[in-house]
Each structure stands twice: as C-alpha cells, then as structure tokens.
Scaffold this motif. Structure first.
Motif, PDB file in Angstrom:
ATOM      1  N   LEU A   1      17.588 -23.140  15.975  1.00 40.57           N
ATOM      2  CA  LEU A   1      16.979 -24.435  15.683  1.00 40.57           C
ATOM      3  C   LEU A   1      15.995 -24.222  14.542  1.00 40.57           C
ATOM      4  N   SER A   2      16.281 -24.826  13.387  1.00 46.29           N
ATOM      5  CA  SER A   2      15.467 -24.598  12.192  1.00 46.29           C
ATOM      6  C   SER A   2      14.886 -25.890  11.658  1.00 46.29           C
ATOM      7  N   PRO A   3      13.588 -25.894  11.342  1.00 47.42           N
ATOM      8  CA  PRO A   3      12.999 -27.051  10.655  1.00 47.42           C
ATOM      9  C   PRO A   3      13.303 -26.960   9.162  1.00 47.42           C
ATOM     10  N   LYS A   4      13.492 -28.096   8.530  1.00 47.64           N
ATOM     11  CA  LYS A   4      13.775 -28.155   7.090  1.00 47.64           C
ATOM     12  C   LYS A   4      12.947 -29.272   6.469  1.00 47.64           C
ATOM     13  N   GLY A   5      12.580 -29.086   5.210  1.00 52.39           N
ATOM     14  CA  GLY A   5      11.825 -30.091   4.470  1.00 52.39           C
ATOM     15  C   GLY A   5      12.216 -30.077   3.014  1.00 52.39           C
ATOM     16  N   LEU A   6      11.293 -30.421   2.132  1.00 53.29           N
ATOM     17  CA  LEU A   6      11.472 -30.332   0.690  1.00 53.29           C
ATOM     18  C   LEU A   6      12.522 -31.285   0.122  1.00 53.29           C
ATOM     19  N   ASP A   7      12.687 -32.454   0.681  1.00 44.75           N
ATOM     20  CA  ASP A   7      13.621 -33.447   0.148  1.00 44.75           C
ATOM     21  C   ASP A   7      14.997 -32.846  -0.111  1.00 44.75           C
ATOM     22  N   CYS A   8      15.546 -32.186   0.882  1.00 42.53           N
ATOM     23  CA  CYS A   8      16.814 -31.477   0.689  1.00 42.53           C
ATOM     24  C   CYS A   8      17.981 -32.073   1.463  1.00 42.53           C
ATOM     25  N   PHE A   9      17.812 -33.221   2.114  1.00 40.74           N
ATOM     26  CA  PHE A   9      18.883 -33.818   2.929  1.00 40.74           C
ATOM     27  C   PHE A   9      19.429 -35.064   2.244  1.00 40.74           C
TER      28      PHE A   9
ATOM     29  N   ALA B   1      26.279 -30.020  -5.482  1.00 42.90           N
ATOM     30  CA  ALA B   1      25.008 -29.643  -6.099  1.00 42.90           C
ATOM     31  C   ALA B   1      24.422 -30.784  -6.928  1.00 42.90           C
ATOM     32  N   SER B   2      25.264 -31.663  -7.420  1.00 37.84           N
ATOM     33  CA  SER B   2      24.786 -32.776  -8.256  1.00 37.84           C
ATOM     34  C   SER B   2      23.864 -33.729  -7.489  1.00 37.84           C
ATOM     35  N   HIS B   3      23.850 -33.650  -6.169  1.00 32.51           N
ATOM     36  CA  HIS B   3      22.999 -34.514  -5.341  1.00 32.51           C
ATOM     37  C   HIS B   3      21.594 -33.949  -5.130  1.00 32.51           C
ATOM     38  N   PHE B   4      21.345 -32.738  -5.613  1.00 27.10           N
ATOM     39  CA  PHE B   4      20.099 -32.043  -5.314  1.00 27.10           C
ATOM     40  C   PHE B   4      19.443 -31.478  -6.565  1.00 27.10           C
ATOM     41  N   THR B   5      18.172 -31.126  -6.423  1.00 24.57           N
ATOM     42  CA  THR B   5      17.516 -30.275  -7.400  1.00 24.57           C
ATOM     43  C   THR B   5      17.805 -28.848  -6.952  1.00 24.57           C
ATOM     44  N   ILE B   6      18.553 -28.111  -7.748  1.00 22.39           N
ATOM     45  CA  ILE B   6      18.928 -26.745  -7.385  1.00 22.39           C
ATOM     46  C   ILE B   6      17.873 -25.785  -7.948  1.00 22.39           C
ATOM     47  N   TYR B   7      17.391 -24.910  -7.078  1.00 23.31           N
ATOM     48  CA  TYR B   7      16.355 -23.942  -7.432  1.00 23.31           C
ATOM     49  C   TYR B   7      16.961 -22.546  -7.526  1.00 23.31           C
ATOM     50  N   PRO B   8      16.273 -21.596  -8.165  1.00 18.03           N
ATOM     51  CA  PRO B   8      16.776 -20.216  -8.187  1.00 18.03           C
ATOM     52  C   PRO B   8      16.975 -19.647  -6.775  1.00 18.03           C
ATOM     53  N   SER B   9      16.251 -20.172  -5.794  1.00 16.65           N
ATOM     54  CA  SER B   9      16.362 -19.682  -4.414  1.00 16.65           C
ATOM     55  C   SER B   9      17.315 -20.514  -3.551  1.00 16.65           C
ATOM     56  N   THR B  10      18.073 -21.418  -4.154  1.00 16.62           N
ATOM     57  CA  THR B  10      19.087 -22.158  -3.387  1.00 16.62           C
ATOM     58  C   THR B  10      20.228 -21.193  -3.078  1.00 16.62           C
ATOM     59  N   ARG B  11      20.522 -21.000  -1.798  1.00 16.28           N
ATOM     60  CA  ARG B  11      21.577 -20.042  -1.451  1.00 16.28           C
ATOM     61  C   ARG B  11      22.899 -20.712  -1.114  1.00 16.28           C
ATOM     62  N   GLN B  12      22.836 -21.977  -0.605  1.00 18.15           N
ATOM     63  CA  GLN B  12      24.065 -22.653  -0.182  1.00 18.15           C
ATOM     64  C   GLN B  12      23.756 -24.111   0.088  1.00 18.15           C
ATOM     65  N   ILE B  13      24.808 -24.878   0.235  1.00 16.45           N
ATOM     66  CA  ILE B  13      24.688 -26.273   0.656  1.00 16.45           C
ATOM     67  C   ILE B  13      25.494 -26.405   1.938  1.00 16.45           C
ATOM     68  N   ILE B  14      24.866 -26.964   2.949  1.00 17.02           N
ATOM     69  CA  ILE B  14      25.535 -27.206   4.227  1.00 17.02           C
ATOM     70  C   ILE B  14      26.034 -28.646   4.208  1.00 17.02           C
ATOM     71  N   VAL B  15      27.320 -28.823   4.460  1.00 12.94           N
ATOM     72  CA  VAL B  15      27.954 -30.143   4.481  1.00 12.94           C
ATOM     73  C   VAL B  15      28.464 -30.377   5.899  1.00 12.94           C
TER      74      VAL B  15
END
Length: 185
Positions: free
Chosen positions: A37-45, A109-123
């Motif tokens: 169970l992981s919390p997430k933030g940073l406008d990533c959803f 990826a076009s839906h997000f701000t991709i950072y150097p530390s972005t490892r993956q996108i969960i769909v």
C-alpha cells in the motif's frame, strides 16, 4: 454502505482531479507475500477515459507495484477527501507497467511531466468504482508538495539513479521480479 459503478463518472473524475494524495494497493499472487500500500502525490494521476487511468511512478525505495502487477495484475486506487466534504473513492482494476523502452511510452508519457527520476507509468483498466461516505476521515489542510525527491534525484544524477534502480527496484520485497528486473535479464 458504499455505492458501486462500472465506470468513472464525471463527478468521480472531478473529485479525483482535486486530490493531492492517493493510495495504490497491490498484492502478490499467493498469500505468502506481502500486500503493498503506497501513498502517491505530485500531480501524477490521470483519468484517461471512463475505464482507464494512469499514474507516473517515480524511482523509490522499492518497486512492489511492478512486481505484483506482473504476478496477477490486480490493483486498487483509493482517494480520500481531507477537506470539508467527506468522500472515499476506490478504483478497482487490472494494471500494467509501461516502461520508457515500451512502444506505448510516448502516448502515455504525453499526459505527464516526465522527470529524470520517472521510472515507469502504471496504467489500469478499471472495472469497478466504489464510493463511500468518509465520515471518519479527519480534515487536513494542504500546504504544498515536497521537493525532497527531486533534490535527491538531482544529487544522484543519471548514473546514480541507474545504480539505485539496480540496487532497489529489480525485485520486490518478496523476491518477485519487476518489469525493470526483466529488462536486466
């Protein structure tokens, strides 16, 4: 008692878009492993359609979600209102991992701000939406995002992040392979 829906409605999407925090839950295929169970933030959803969502996942101290999605695909997202109007919203579905090397990467990826530390996108394809009252959830005031992750990633640099992934993100807590681990084989 909760209310159930087979798709994400307009009011659900509006609620999700206002939240600064959400939770992701996955589990291994067997009862032997640990539920994550992981919390997430940073406008990533992002809600991509009435039955499809995605979130941008940053490098972290583990990669349980990736391993569990490989094992069984099941994922649950939970959003809680911490402001005046109480509500809990859960999205249930089947998820997959999109890596920067995947053919689908550019479209997601076009839906997000991709950072150097972005490892993956969960769909995830969502097949059930549940809302419940949230009357027992306390109120909190949002003060802003933390910069700590980005400062850490900048200090690590590209090579340091790659090494960190090799050290911490290739297998789960229970020894299950992650999508990133499969790339290394």
């Amino acid at each position: 008692m909760g209310n159930f829906f087979t798709s994400i409605k307009t009011n659900h999407r509006s609620f999700i878009e206002k939240q600064h925090l959400f939770f992701v839950s996955t589990a291994p295929l067997t009862s032997e492993g640990h539920i994550n169970l992981s919390p997430k933030g940073l406008d990533c959803f992002r809600v991509l359609s009435d039955n499809k969502v995605a979130y941008m996942d940053l490098i972290g101290s583990g990669n349980e979600t990736s391993a569990h999605l490989l094992a069984n695909g099941k994922v649950t997202f939970m959003f809680c209102s911490f402001d005046a109007a109480p509500l809990i919203l859960r999205l249930y579905g089947k998820g997959s991992v999109i890596l920067p090397t995947s053919e689908e990467w550019a479209s997601y990826a076009s839906h997000f701000t991709i950072y150097p530390s972005t490892r993956q996108i969960i769909v995830a394809d969502i097949d059930l939406v549940q809302t419940s009252c949230g009357f027992g959830i306390p109120q909190f005031e949002y003060k802003g995002e933390r910069d700590i992750h980005f400062e850490w990633a900048d200090k690590k640099g590209e090579d340091g992040l790659a090494e960190y992934i090799k050290e911490k993100n290739l297998v789960s807590l229970d020894g299950l392979p992650t999508n990133l681990g499969l790339l290394q084989e």
